[in-house]
Write a protein that holds these residues in place. Structure first.
Motif, PDB file in Angstrom:
ATOM      1  N   ILE A 138      14.713   7.188   3.206  1.00 42.09           N
ATOM      2  CA  ILE A 138      14.577   7.985   4.421  1.00 42.09           C
ATOM      3  C   ILE A 138      14.486   7.090   5.643  1.00 42.09           C
ATOM      4  O   ILE A 138      15.103   7.356   6.675  1.00 42.09           O
ATOM      5  CB  ILE A 138      13.353   8.915   4.311  1.00 42.09           C
ATOM      6  N   ALA A 139      13.731   6.002   5.542  1.00 39.03           N
ATOM      7  CA  ALA A 139      13.591   5.112   6.697  1.00 39.03           C
ATOM      8  C   ALA A 139      13.088   3.751   6.238  1.00 39.03           C
ATOM      9  O   ALA A 139      12.409   3.629   5.225  1.00 39.03           O
ATOM     10  CB  ALA A 139      12.637   5.701   7.729  1.00 39.03           C
TER      11      ALA A 139
ATOM     12  N   ASN B 169       8.200  16.201  -0.417  1.00 38.12           N
ATOM     13  CA  ASN B 169       7.276  15.101  -0.648  1.00 38.12           C
ATOM     14  C   ASN B 169       7.994  13.765  -0.483  1.00 38.12           C
ATOM     15  O   ASN B 169       9.141  13.608  -0.938  1.00 38.12           O
ATOM     16  CB  ASN B 169       6.696  15.179  -2.059  1.00 38.12           C
ATOM     17  N   VAL B 170       7.321  12.817   0.134  1.00 35.88           N
ATOM     18  CA  VAL B 170       7.881  11.474   0.309  1.00 35.88           C
ATOM     19  C   VAL B 170       6.825  10.434  -0.032  1.00 35.88           C
ATOM     20  O   VAL B 170       5.628  10.725  -0.070  1.00 35.88           O
ATOM     21  CB  VAL B 170       8.403  11.241   1.750  1.00 35.88           C
ATOM     22  N   ILE B 171       7.301   9.236  -0.277  1.00 32.08           N
ATOM     23  CA  ILE B 171       6.457   8.069  -0.529  1.00 32.08           C
ATOM     24  C   ILE B 171       6.682   7.061   0.587  1.00 32.08           C
ATOM     25  O   ILE B 171       7.822   6.825   0.999  1.00 32.08           O
ATOM     26  CB  ILE B 171       6.793   7.438  -1.892  1.00 32.08           C
ATOM     27  N   ILE B 172       5.596   6.476   1.064  1.00 29.93           N
ATOM     28  CA  ILE B 172       5.684   5.394   2.055  1.00 29.93           C
ATOM     29  C   ILE B 172       5.101   4.134   1.439  1.00 29.93           C
ATOM     30  O   ILE B 172       3.975   4.152   0.931  1.00 29.93           O
ATOM     31  CB  ILE B 172       4.901   5.731   3.339  1.00 29.93           C
ATOM     32  N   LYS B 173       5.850   3.065   1.456  1.00 28.45           N
ATOM     33  CA  LYS B 173       5.365   1.766   1.009  1.00 28.45           C
ATOM     34  C   LYS B 173       5.187   0.875   2.238  1.00 28.45           C
ATOM     35  O   LYS B 173       6.133   0.641   2.985  1.00 28.45           O
ATOM     36  CB  LYS B 173       6.357   1.118   0.029  1.00 28.45           C
TER      37      LYS B 173
ATOM     38  N   LEU C  24       0.867  -1.164   0.000  1.00 26.99           N
ATOM     39  CA  LEU C  24       0.000   0.000   0.000  1.00 26.99           C
ATOM     40  C   LEU C  24       0.909   1.221   0.000  1.00 26.99           C
ATOM     41  O   LEU C  24       1.884   1.272   0.759  1.00 26.99           O
ATOM     42  CB  LEU C  24      -0.893   0.015   1.246  1.00 26.99           C
ATOM     43  N   ILE C  25       0.612   2.184  -0.848  1.00 22.85           N
ATOM     44  CA  ILE C  25       1.525   3.306  -1.046  1.00 22.85           C
ATOM     45  C   ILE C  25       0.839   4.594  -0.608  1.00 22.85           C
ATOM     46  O   ILE C  25      -0.298   4.876  -0.992  1.00 22.85           O
ATOM     47  CB  ILE C  25       1.971   3.389  -2.522  1.00 22.85           C
ATOM     48  N   PHE C  26       1.557   5.361   0.194  1.00 24.95           N
ATOM     49  CA  PHE C  26       1.051   6.620   0.729  1.00 24.95           C
ATOM     50  C   PHE C  26       1.998   7.750   0.315  1.00 24.95           C
ATOM     51  O   PHE C  26       3.183   7.536   0.064  1.00 24.95           O
ATOM     52  CB  PHE C  26       0.982   6.566   2.262  1.00 24.95           C
ATOM     53  N   ARG C  27       1.432   8.931   0.273  1.00 23.85           N
ATOM     54  CA  ARG C  27       2.243  10.122   0.024  1.00 23.85           C
ATOM     55  C   ARG C  27       2.159  11.004   1.253  1.00 23.85           C
ATOM     56  O   ARG C  27       1.114  11.061   1.925  1.00 23.85           O
ATOM     57  CB  ARG C  27       1.738  10.865  -1.207  1.00 23.85           C
ATOM     58  N   ALA C  28       3.244  11.704   1.574  1.00 23.67           N
ATOM     59  CA  ALA C  28       3.269  12.549   2.762  1.00 23.67           C
ATOM     60  C   ALA C  28       4.307  13.651   2.574  1.00 23.67           C
ATOM     61  O   ALA C  28       4.979  13.726   1.538  1.00 23.67           O
ATOM     62  CB  ALA C  28       3.586  11.709   4.002  1.00 23.67           C
ATOM     63  N   ARG C  29       4.401  14.497   3.602  1.00 24.44           N
ATOM     64  CA  ARG C  29       5.396  15.574   3.611  1.00 24.44           C
ATOM     65  C   ARG C  29       6.334  15.363   4.788  1.00 24.44           C
ATOM     66  O   ARG C  29       5.911  14.962   5.882  1.00 24.44           O
ATOM     67  CB  ARG C  29       4.710  16.929   3.739  1.00 24.44           C
ATOM     68  N   LEU C  30       7.595  15.630   4.552  1.00 17.33           N
ATOM     69  CA  LEU C  30       8.607  15.553   5.601  1.00 17.33           C
ATOM     70  C   LEU C  30       9.586  16.698   5.387  1.00 17.33           C
ATOM     71  O   LEU C  30      10.263  16.745   4.349  1.00 17.33           O
ATOM     72  CB  LEU C  30       9.339  14.206   5.566  1.00 17.33           C
ATOM     73  N   ASP C  31       9.642  17.606   6.332  1.00 12.33           N
ATOM     74  CA  ASP C  31      10.548  18.759   6.217  1.00 12.33           C
ATOM     75  C   ASP C  31      10.352  19.494   4.891  1.00 12.33           C
ATOM     76  O   ASP C  31      11.306  19.798   4.170  1.00 12.33           O
ATOM     77  CB  ASP C  31      12.005  18.314   6.359  1.00 12.33           C
ATOM     78  N   GLU C  32       9.080  19.740   4.548  1.00 13.19           N
ATOM     79  CA  GLU C  32       8.709  20.494   3.337  1.00 13.19           C
ATOM     80  C   GLU C  32       9.017  19.750   2.036  1.00 13.19           C
ATOM     81  O   GLU C  32       8.994  20.349   0.955  1.00 13.19           O
ATOM     82  CB  GLU C  32       9.404  21.873   3.313  1.00 13.19           C
TER      83      GLU C  32
END
Length: 215
Positions: free
Chosen positions: A81-82, A46-50, A36-44
């Motif tokens: 990132i993590a 854009n990032v992707i979370i899988k 499942l793939i999410f999009r978010a913001r980190l320190d201004e």
């Protein structure tokens, strides 16, 4: 989007976990066969979370994270990132590749050279992406990025040859658009096939680059 794949309660706990890592503006983005793939913001940014799908037994994000870390110094893919595990499900967070997948993107000549550069680099590293020809894993924007190394492995690579087949040599939506835009004829395709054979045999790129420079 994910209601039938993960409970609202577990999804809420995952969002809380991500906010604890400093992410905000979290929302669903897409779904794959194993994630499942999410999009978010980190320190201004854009990032992707899988996140591993709860209905998928495959746990290979740890290996994908190691591969991303190995190739990210070369600018082939956005940085890791993590990596972590949440309630038994693997997840990884990486930078967002700004742009469009090659299937929809308007390819410019500079993009073709960058695709050659980055797929040849992976070849030299001995890493085979494994899904180049699908057209979903090359992102075209200000830069070219290769994403989703879930099926990649350190094996005999064929990244560049797969890319040239998809973009020029095979008959598909991408190649037809490229041929029309750049006025590619049968003579060019014959030369391309020959240069790809030379590359496979010798690793030499000079002839292929000269050919692309004529577009």
């Amino acid at each position: 989007m994910f209601d039938h794949l993960i409970s609202k309660a577990q999804l809420g706990r995952f969002y809380s976990h991500l906010r604890g890592l400093g992410l905000d503006e979290i929302g669903p983005y897409a779904k794959g066969t194993t994630s499942l793939i999410f999009r978010a913001r980190l320190d201004e940014k854009n990032v992707i979370i899988k996140l591993q799908r709860p209905d998928s037994p495959r746990q290979n994000f740890a290996r994908e994270a190691e591969i991303i870390k190995a190739v990210e110094p070369f600018g082939v893919t956005p940085p890791l990132i993590a990596y972590g595990v949440f309630e038994g499900l693997e997840y990884l967070i990486r930078g967002f590749a700004e742009g469009e997948i090659i299937f929809y993107a308007e390819l410019e000549k500079r993009h073709l050279f960058e695709i050659v550069e980055k797929t040849a680099l992976l070849d030299r590293l001995g890493l085979d992406h494994g899904q180049i020809q699908g057209g979903k894993h090359i992102i075209i924007g200000e830069s070219v990025y290769l994403i989703d190394f879930e099926k990649a492995n350190w094996r005999k690579p064929k990244n560049l040859t797969s890319a040239m087949a998809m973009i020029f040599l095979n008959d598909n939506y991408i190649s037809r658009r490229v041929r029309e835009k750049f006025g590619v004829d049968e003579s060019f395709l014959r030369e391309m096939r020959n240069e790809v054979r030379i590359y496979k045999r010798t690793g030499q790129l000079s002839g292929l680059l000269r050919l692309l420079s004529r577009l």
